[in-house]
Design a protein around this motif. Structure first.
Motif, PDB file in Angstrom:
ATOM      1  N   SER A 199      55.291  24.714  29.074  1.00  0.00           N
ATOM      2  CA  SER A 199      56.193  24.566  30.219  1.00  0.00           C
ATOM      3  C   SER A 199      56.606  23.114  30.326  1.00  0.00           C
ATOM      4  O   SER A 199      56.143  22.254  29.573  1.00  0.00           O
ATOM      5  CB  SER A 199      55.511  25.033  31.511  1.00  0.00           C
ATOM      6  OG  SER A 199      54.386  24.232  31.797  1.00  0.00           O
ATOM      7  N   GLY A 200      57.490  22.840  31.286  1.00  0.00           N
ATOM      8  CA  GLY A 200      57.964  21.469  31.446  1.00  0.00           C
ATOM      9  C   GLY A 200      59.048  21.152  30.443  1.00  0.00           C
ATOM     10  O   GLY A 200      59.894  21.983  30.118  1.00  0.00           O
ATOM     11  N   THR A 201      59.030  19.920  29.939  1.00  0.00           N
ATOM     12  CA  THR A 201      60.022  19.464  28.966  1.00  0.00           C
ATOM     13  C   THR A 201      59.381  19.417  27.584  1.00  0.00           C
ATOM     14  O   THR A 201      58.401  18.697  27.366  1.00  0.00           O
ATOM     15  CB  THR A 201      60.555  18.079  29.341  1.00  0.00           C
ATOM     16  OG1 THR A 201      61.201  18.153  30.625  1.00  0.00           O
ATOM     17  CG2 THR A 201      61.563  17.589  28.312  1.00  0.00           C
ATOM     18  N   ILE A 202      59.932  20.169  26.663  1.00  0.00           N
ATOM     19  CA  ILE A 202      59.443  20.243  25.292  1.00  0.00           C
ATOM     20  C   ILE A 202      60.549  19.710  24.385  1.00  0.00           C
ATOM     21  O   ILE A 202      61.663  20.232  24.380  1.00  0.00           O
ATOM     22  CB  ILE A 202      59.075  21.684  24.897  1.00  0.00           C
ATOM     23  CG1 ILE A 202      58.072  22.281  25.894  1.00  0.00           C
ATOM     24  CG2 ILE A 202      58.535  21.727  23.481  1.00  0.00           C
ATOM     25  CD1 ILE A 202      56.751  21.576  25.970  1.00  0.00           C
ATOM     26  N   GLN A 203      60.228  18.664  23.608  1.00  0.00           N
ATOM     27  CA  GLN A 203      61.236  18.011  22.785  1.00  0.00           C
ATOM     28  C   GLN A 203      60.760  17.914  21.333  1.00  0.00           C
ATOM     29  O   GLN A 203      59.635  17.488  21.073  1.00  0.00           O
ATOM     30  CB  GLN A 203      61.515  16.594  23.289  1.00  0.00           C
ATOM     31  CG  GLN A 203      61.948  16.522  24.741  1.00  0.00           C
ATOM     32  CD  GLN A 203      62.209  15.096  25.172  1.00  0.00           C
ATOM     33  OE1 GLN A 203      63.309  14.571  24.981  1.00  0.00           O
ATOM     34  NE2 GLN A 203      61.209  14.470  25.753  1.00  0.00           N
TER      35      GLN A 203
ATOM     36  N   GLY B 193      61.160  26.038  30.908  1.00  0.00           N
ATOM     37  CA  GLY B 193      61.455  24.676  31.337  1.00  0.00           C
ATOM     38  C   GLY B 193      62.684  24.164  30.634  1.00  0.00           C
ATOM     39  O   GLY B 193      63.732  24.806  30.615  1.00  0.00           O
ATOM     40  N   ILE B 194      62.559  22.984  30.024  1.00  0.00           N
ATOM     41  CA  ILE B 194      63.649  22.349  29.287  1.00  0.00           C
ATOM     42  C   ILE B 194      63.198  22.176  27.851  1.00  0.00           C
ATOM     43  O   ILE B 194      62.188  21.530  27.580  1.00  0.00           O
ATOM     44  CB  ILE B 194      64.016  20.983  29.896  1.00  0.00           C
ATOM     45  CG1 ILE B 194      64.492  21.154  31.342  1.00  0.00           C
ATOM     46  CG2 ILE B 194      65.091  20.296  29.059  1.00  0.00           C
ATOM     47  CD1 ILE B 194      64.685  19.845  32.076  1.00  0.00           C
ATOM     48  N   VAL B 195      63.943  22.762  26.928  1.00  0.00           N
ATOM     49  CA  VAL B 195      63.638  22.641  25.500  1.00  0.00           C
ATOM     50  C   VAL B 195      64.793  21.909  24.834  1.00  0.00           C
ATOM     51  O   VAL B 195      65.950  22.312  24.952  1.00  0.00           O
ATOM     52  CB  VAL B 195      63.417  24.017  24.855  1.00  0.00           C
ATOM     53  CG1 VAL B 195      63.326  23.897  23.341  1.00  0.00           C
ATOM     54  CG2 VAL B 195      62.156  24.672  25.411  1.00  0.00           C
ATOM     55  N   LEU B 196      64.460  20.833  24.121  1.00  0.00           N
ATOM     56  CA  LEU B 196      65.444  20.056  23.380  1.00  0.00           C
ATOM     57  C   LEU B 196      65.033  20.009  21.917  1.00  0.00           C
ATOM     58  O   LEU B 196      63.948  19.511  21.585  1.00  0.00           O
ATOM     59  CB  LEU B 196      65.536  18.627  23.935  1.00  0.00           C
ATOM     60  CG  LEU B 196      65.895  18.475  25.410  1.00  0.00           C
ATOM     61  CD1 LEU B 196      65.791  17.017  25.831  1.00  0.00           C
ATOM     62  CD2 LEU B 196      67.291  19.009  25.684  1.00  0.00           C
ATOM     63  N   VAL B 197      65.882  20.531  21.046  1.00  0.00           N
ATOM     64  CA  VAL B 197      65.658  20.475  19.604  1.00  0.00           C
ATOM     65  C   VAL B 197      66.891  19.802  19.017  1.00  0.00           C
ATOM     66  O   VAL B 197      67.938  20.424  18.870  1.00  0.00           O
ATOM     67  CB  VAL B 197      65.443  21.883  19.017  1.00  0.00           C
ATOM     68  CG1 VAL B 197      65.204  21.808  17.518  1.00  0.00           C
ATOM     69  CG2 VAL B 197      64.281  22.590  19.704  1.00  0.00           C
ATOM     70  N   GLU B 198      66.753  18.521  18.684  1.00  0.00           N
ATOM     71  CA  GLU B 198      67.932  17.730  18.349  1.00  0.00           C
ATOM     72  C   GLU B 198      67.665  16.807  17.164  1.00  0.00           C
ATOM     73  O   GLU B 198      66.576  16.243  17.022  1.00  0.00           O
ATOM     74  CB  GLU B 198      68.380  16.899  19.556  1.00  0.00           C
ATOM     75  CG  GLU B 198      68.772  17.728  20.769  1.00  0.00           C
ATOM     76  CD  GLU B 198      69.244  16.885  21.941  1.00  0.00           C
ATOM     77  OE1 GLU B 198      68.944  15.680  21.951  1.00  0.00           O
ATOM     78  OE2 GLU B 198      69.908  17.432  22.836  1.00  0.00           O
TER      79      GLU B 198
END
Length: 663
Positions: A232-236, A257-262
């Protein structure tokens, strides 16, 4: 969605608290400690003030000092007994062996900094362990070091082994510039296979809140390179490089939550490059490069979701953005040889909503190449709902549908497909559809779809089509779907079959328009609209209007440049206005055919038009509505039943007709 948990308080460990080295088979932990001095009767000296605040502890593989400076490094084991919250452990270059166990990090708020990749190396265990590094405390950072997985693996339960494993206590974890080296050999032709049950992950995080993985280098892992579950939360996951992953490169599952795969690069992976499953909240997959995705089916025949980038939800609500990625499934033409499979069967990008999921998605600005399956694929099933925009993607050398859009069961879809340049394959594979854009509302689903400003060049079959069939080779459930569609200002060049095609089966209903579209060259009809296309009762109703479309150079295989057809007991309500059909190779510029007990009703006529070839009354009716052909006496035909005068049951959408657009 898992319950949000409270972050643990930072724990200050006494100076003599040990580092535990836990063996994979559960043997008694080994405790490193400093012997307690025997008290003496000497007078107590005047106390020296104890330094306060965070400190740096210096470590080397052969350290013998107190760790207070780079000149007097201590051992890693001793550093962990000295560390407290806020401290930094500075690891000099060299290889750090952990004996017969796992390196356990259970001191919160501590940063471990190495001397650089392939310089500071953690080499877990002289014997096989399930975890190289086990993280059991919050706010730990690992930076500038390498983990060698030669000593990690074995029978480790359903979750498998991992070079780095973070538990539910490892909240706010940061892995920064960490290399993960596995033992998966480089593939040889025919040598790619599914990972064994005891295969080793690179990073496996489960149950935590907040994690940042940046600038990782993962190579030759024989399971998933990064697996994150129940988070949960922000996963980057940012700026990572994945080479020769034995399974997925990035797999994020059951996370809210927030998932960023960049900005990641995947080169060589089995089945999926980047895969999000049941990720709710907000997900962004942007600026990644995914190359060389290899397909190896499971014993059950494959999961049906293989792709370069995949997001599939079965529950919850998610807002997904997939933007500016490059997906090249088979860049070197070697993937089929590596797997030994006869069909690659990998999509470029997939967005799927199944079960009770609700999603919004933007798929924009991606480059997709060299797939034997679909380029962009979106499926909606169950009672799921999806609002999706597919915009400005560049698709080349796609063997199956460049864009595939399917709704089944009771799914609800609102879609916009616009501005996508599509180029068909140079050398087509046998047995695949090769369409530019294929749309499939099925079962009891409901779809609103707008397709505009796309360019489809050299599709090996159809350019753009909506086919309300049963699926599964006509063995699927009866099609009772409802569709509203608008095809506007698209261009189709040199279609291998029909340029535009609309077909209904069973009890389906559709209302839509084709407006301002262009056809140049089609190895069949330029535009066909057809009700009653199946073999069932065929009581479907198609209400469709064609405005200001231009059809040039349909072939001799066509029934007509523009062809309207109803069959069995279906009903086609057709409006033709302002179109141009000039196809000297085709027998007709306009051809209307009604068969069986079907009815074809034409907007603007006051008397039935009897079957005839040529049909002067039909030409006169078309000219009255502003349609033109190859000459003032352009060829037209009415076949089988008469064309009927519109009745109250037939409605004809006007040029302003709009399906619901995605929110």
């Amino acid at each position: 969605m898992r319950a949000t948990k409270s972050l643990p308080l930072a724990v200050t460990f006494p100076a003599l608290l040990s580092m535990l080295l836990v063996s994979c088979n559960g043997s008694t932990p080994i405790v490193f400690s400093t012997p307690t001095p025997t008290p003496t009767a000497t007078p107590t000296p005047t106390p020296t003030p104890t330094p306060s605040g965070p400190k740096t502890i210096f470590v080397s593989p052969t350290g013998t000092g107190d760790g207070s400076s780079a000149a007097t490094p201590t051992t890693l084991a001793n550093a962990l007994t000295l560390a407290a919250a806020g401290d930094t452990i500075q690891l000099a270059a060299g290889t750090y062996q952990t004996g017969d166990g796992t390196l356990v990090l259970n001191i919160g708020d501590v940063t471990f900094v190495g001397a650089g990749l392939n310089s500071t190396i953690i080499a877990p265990s002289n014997t096989l362990v399930c975890h190289g590094i086990l993280i059991e405390a919050a706010n730990i950072t690992l930076k500038n070091l390498t983990v060698n997985g030669a000593g990690v693996g074995g029978s480790c339960g359903p979750d498998g082994a991992a070079l780095i494993h973070g538990t539910a206590d490892a909240d706010d974890l940061t892995l920064d510039t960490v290399a993960l080296i596995g033992t998966n050999p480089a593939p040889i032709p025919g040598g790619v296979d599914l990972p064994a049950p005891e295969a080793t992950h690179g990073v496996f995080l489960t149950g935590l809140t907040n994690a940042t993985l940046k600038d990782l280098e993962a190579s030759d892992l024989n399971q998933t390179s990064v697996l994150i579950r129940d988070a949960s939360g922000t996963i980057q996951v940012l700026g990572a490089s994945f080479t020769n992953s034995g399974s997925r490169a990035i797999f994020i599952q059951d996370t809210d939550g927030i998932v960023l795969v960049e900005n990641n690069t995947v080169d060589g992976v089995l089945n999926e490059g980047i895969y999000l499953r049941d990720v709710t909240g907000t997900a962004t997959i942007a600026n990644n490069q995914v190359f060389d995705v290899r397909y190896k089916p499971t014993l059950a025949g494959g999961s049906g979701i293989e792709g370069g980038i995949v997001h599939t939800n079965t529950r919850g609500t998610v807002n997904t953005t997939i933007r500016n990625n490059i997906v090249d499934i088979n860049p070197n033409g070697t993937t089929l040889a590596l797997t030994g499979e006869t069909l690659l069967d990998i999509d470029g990008i997939e967005v799927n909503m199944f079960g009770t999921a609700v999603g919004t998605a933007l798929v924009e600005g991606n480059m997709i190449r060299n797939t034997d399956d679909d380029g962009i694929d979106s499926d909606t099933a169950g009672t799921a709902q999806l609002d999706i925009i597919i915009r400005d993607n560049n698709l080349k050398e796609i063997q199956d549908r460049s864009i595939s859009f399917v709704s089944t069961d009771n799914g609800r879809v609102r879609g916009l497909i616009e501005g996508n340049p599509i180029t068909g394959p140079t050398v087509p594979s046998p047995g695949v559809d090769g369409d530019g854009i294929g749309i499939r509302p099925r079962s009891n689903s409901e779809m609103d779809i707008t397709v505009r400003n796309n360019t489809v060049t050299n599709p090996r079959r159809k350019g753009i089509d909506i086919n309300m069939n049963r699926g599964d080779g006509s063995a699927g459930p009866v099609n009772n779907a409802t569709a509203r569609f608008r095809f506007e200002d698209n261009r189709v060049e040199n279609a291998g079959q029909r340029a535009y095609d609309v077909q209904l089966e069973d009890t389906a209903n559709a209302t839509g328009i084709l407006i301002g579209n262009r056809v140049n060259g089609a190895d069949n009809d330029g535009i066909r609209v057809r009700s009653g296309a199946g073999a069932g009762a065929e009581t479907n109703v198609l209400r469709v209007s064609l405005f200001n479309n231009i059809v040039n150079n349909a072939s001799a295989a066509a029934d007509g440049g523009i062809f309207g057809r109803s069959q069995v007991a279906s009903r086609l309500c057709l409006r033709l206005e302002g179109n141009s059909s000039i196809s000297t190779g085709a027998p007709q510029d306009y051809h209307l055919r009604s068969q069986g007990s079907s009815v074809l009703e034409l907007f603007g006529i006051t008397n039935p038009i009897l079957a005839a070839n040529p049909s002067v009354p039909l030409r006169d009716a078309l000219v009255a509505q502003g349609n033109t052909g190859r000459s003032p006496t352009f060829p037209v035909r009415v076949q089988n039943n008469s064309v009927q005068v519109p009745t109250a049951g037939c409605t004809f959408p006007d040029s302003s007709f709009q399906p619901q657009l995605p929110n």
